[in-house]
Write an enzyme that holds these catalytic residues in place. Sequence first.
Site, PDB file in Angstrom:
ATOM      1  N   SER A 159      63.159 120.232  92.375  1.00  0.00           N
ATOM      2  CA  SER A 159      62.616 120.719  91.105  1.00  0.00           C
ATOM      3  C   SER A 159      61.953 122.072  91.325  1.00  0.00           C
ATOM      4  CB  SER A 159      61.582 119.723  90.573  1.00  0.00           C
ATOM      5  OG  SER A 159      60.895 120.282  89.473  1.00  0.00           O
ATOM      6  N   TYR A 172      54.067 114.713  91.885  1.00  0.00           N
ATOM      7  CA  TYR A 172      55.474 115.050  91.622  1.00  0.00           C
ATOM      8  C   TYR A 172      55.846 116.360  92.327  1.00  0.00           C
ATOM      9  CZ  TYR A 172      59.753 115.631  88.771  1.00  0.00           C
ATOM     10  OH  TYR A 172      61.047 115.789  88.327  1.00  0.00           O
TER      11      TYR A 172
HETATM   12  P1  NAD Z   1      65.819 110.373  83.489  1.00  0.00           P
HETATM   13  O1  NAD Z   1      64.533 109.628  83.400  1.00  0.00           O
HETATM   14  O2  NAD Z   1      66.594 110.632  82.260  1.00  0.00           O
HETATM   15  O3  NAD Z   1      66.766 109.630  84.533  1.00  0.00           O
HETATM   16  C1  NAD Z   1      66.276 109.015  85.684  1.00  0.00           C
HETATM   17  C2  NAD Z   1      67.094 107.752  85.911  1.00  0.00           C
HETATM   18  O4  NAD Z   1      66.669 107.186  87.154  1.00  0.00           O
HETATM   19  C3  NAD Z   1      66.865 106.679  84.835  1.00  0.00           C
HETATM   20  O5  NAD Z   1      68.104 106.258  84.308  1.00  0.00           O
HETATM   21  C4  NAD Z   1      66.158 105.539  85.573  1.00  0.00           C
HETATM   22  O6  NAD Z   1      66.530 104.263  85.121  1.00  0.00           O
HETATM   23  C5  NAD Z   1      66.632 105.774  86.997  1.00  0.00           C
HETATM   24  N1  NAD Z   1      65.723 105.195  87.986  1.00  0.00           N
HETATM   25  C6  NAD Z   1      64.351 105.189  87.957  1.00  0.00           C
HETATM   26  N2  NAD Z   1      63.872 104.519  89.019  1.00  0.00           N
HETATM   27  C7  NAD Z   1      64.953 104.092  89.732  1.00  0.00           C
HETATM   28  C8  NAD Z   1      65.110 103.338  90.920  1.00  0.00           C
HETATM   29  N3  NAD Z   1      64.043 102.874  91.601  1.00  0.00           N
HETATM   30  N4  NAD Z   1      66.353 103.091  91.356  1.00  0.00           N
HETATM   31  C9  NAD Z   1      67.441 103.538  90.681  1.00  0.00           C
HETATM   32  N5  NAD Z   1      67.359 104.244  89.544  1.00  0.00           N
HETATM   33  C10 NAD Z   1      66.126 104.522  89.078  1.00  0.00           C
HETATM   34  O7  NAD Z   1      65.477 111.722  84.275  1.00  0.00           O
HETATM   35  P2  NAD Z   1      66.187 113.139  84.282  1.00  0.00           P
HETATM   36  O8  NAD Z   1      65.323 114.066  83.530  1.00  0.00           O
HETATM   37  O9  NAD Z   1      67.631 113.034  83.960  1.00  0.00           O
HETATM   38  O10 NAD Z   1      65.981 113.509  85.831  1.00  0.00           O
HETATM   39  C11 NAD Z   1      66.986 113.334  86.813  1.00  0.00           C
HETATM   40  C12 NAD Z   1      66.481 113.990  88.102  1.00  0.00           C
HETATM   41  O11 NAD Z   1      66.198 115.371  87.862  1.00  0.00           O
HETATM   42  C13 NAD Z   1      65.181 113.385  88.631  1.00  0.00           C
HETATM   43  O12 NAD Z   1      65.195 113.395  90.041  1.00  0.00           O
HETATM   44  C14 NAD Z   1      64.124 114.335  88.119  1.00  0.00           C
HETATM   45  O13 NAD Z   1      62.962 114.283  88.906  1.00  0.00           O
HETATM   46  C15 NAD Z   1      64.870 115.657  88.267  1.00  0.00           C
HETATM   47  N6  NAD Z   1      64.367 116.772  87.452  1.00  0.00           N
HETATM   48  C16 NAD Z   1      64.293 116.694  86.083  1.00  0.00           C
HETATM   49  C17 NAD Z   1      63.841 117.795  85.358  1.00  0.00           C
HETATM   50  C18 NAD Z   1      63.755 117.776  83.851  1.00  0.00           C
HETATM   51  O14 NAD Z   1      63.294 118.769  83.276  1.00  0.00           O
HETATM   52  N7  NAD Z   1      64.163 116.705  83.190  1.00  0.00           N
HETATM   53  C19 NAD Z   1      63.478 118.955  86.025  1.00  0.00           C
HETATM   54  C20 NAD Z   1      63.555 118.997  87.406  1.00  0.00           C
HETATM   55  C21 NAD Z   1      64.026 117.903  88.117  1.00  0.00           C
END
Ligand code: NAD
Length: 275
Positions: A159, A172
């Site tokens: 991130s 985080y």
């Molecule tokens: P999201 O919450 O939509 O998706 C995360 C998924 O992970 C969910 O479907 C959840 O059920 C699953 N999950 C949670 N705990 C779990 C576990 N123990 N085992 C298996 N699955 C599990 O999140 P997103 O926004 O699509 O983020 C995806 C990735 O991108 C993450 O690593 C997040 O930290 C990273 N990220 C997101 C952003 C943003 O702006 N949304 C920015 C930077 C990084």
Amino acid sequence: MGKTIVITGAGGVLCSTMAEALAKEGHNIALLDLNKEAAVAVAEKVNKNGGSAIGVKANVLEKDSLLQAKEEVNSAFGKCDILVNGAGGNHPLGTTSNPFLQLEDLANNDEGFKTFFDLDPQGIQFVFNLNFIGTLLPTQIFAQDMVGREGCSILNISSMNAFTPLTKIPAYSGAKAAVSNFTQWLAVHFSKVNIRVNALAPGFFLTEQNRTLLTNSDGSLTPRGNQIIEQTPMGKFGEPEDLIGTTLWLCGEGSSFVTGVVIPIDGGFSAYSGV
Ligand code: NAD
């Protein structure tokens, strides 16, 4: 021939978009998620559009669950060629209420108000486990399929906050810094057995995890949402589709001499000092 690609957190917003794009390239996609229904729903969409996918329940924090998922993946599609470690996220218990500690905060007894001194070790641990252990364990399980074979790679999701921590979210930010660091470590460690390891560092994407932090119920921006847009030279949030080009590049042969990189996809946020 299509490769077998395992994606964790694949029921989520960003990884489901990446999964659909990889499926369109002709790969077999195993969508792993704690939320099986979400993973199966994405798999059904991929299959309806002519792709090949399965939805599999897996907890990235439990080795047995991952081993069971690996059996399902191997019997459906054979050995794993590419692993995308997408599961991750933050937790309110690892988040401070204010960006800066002010003297008056120490006297604030409002319910739910949290200074640095109130942060709950369990909340911090949850975030470190989900993002860091949740990247390490699936790698231990699925990279065993890749050792010494051609065209195998791992894509982690770091991130923006890994480069410079964001206010309010020390757990985080620290956990994603660990993911970036681990990406470099693993790239070196796996360099002699033909597994490339890289990461995406998404900036700000409006998803369910952060929607209420960044936007009000009428869709207008919160003060934090505004601050982010002002600090983003391109002046907007990312769309999940913005991750596709870099994902296809890092999972494909076009990046065959690229390993150990963390690519910002952030509209210039990390390049901008604000002045
Ligand atoms: P999201 O919450 O939509 O998706 C995360 C998924 O992970 C969910 O479907 C959840 O059920 C699953 N999950 C949670 N705990 C779990 C576990 N123990 N085992 C298996 N699955 C599990 O999140 P997103 O926004 O699509 O983020 C995806 C990735 O991108 C993450 O690593 C997040 O930290 C990273 N990220 C997101 C952003 C943003 O702006 N949304 C920015 C930077 C990084």
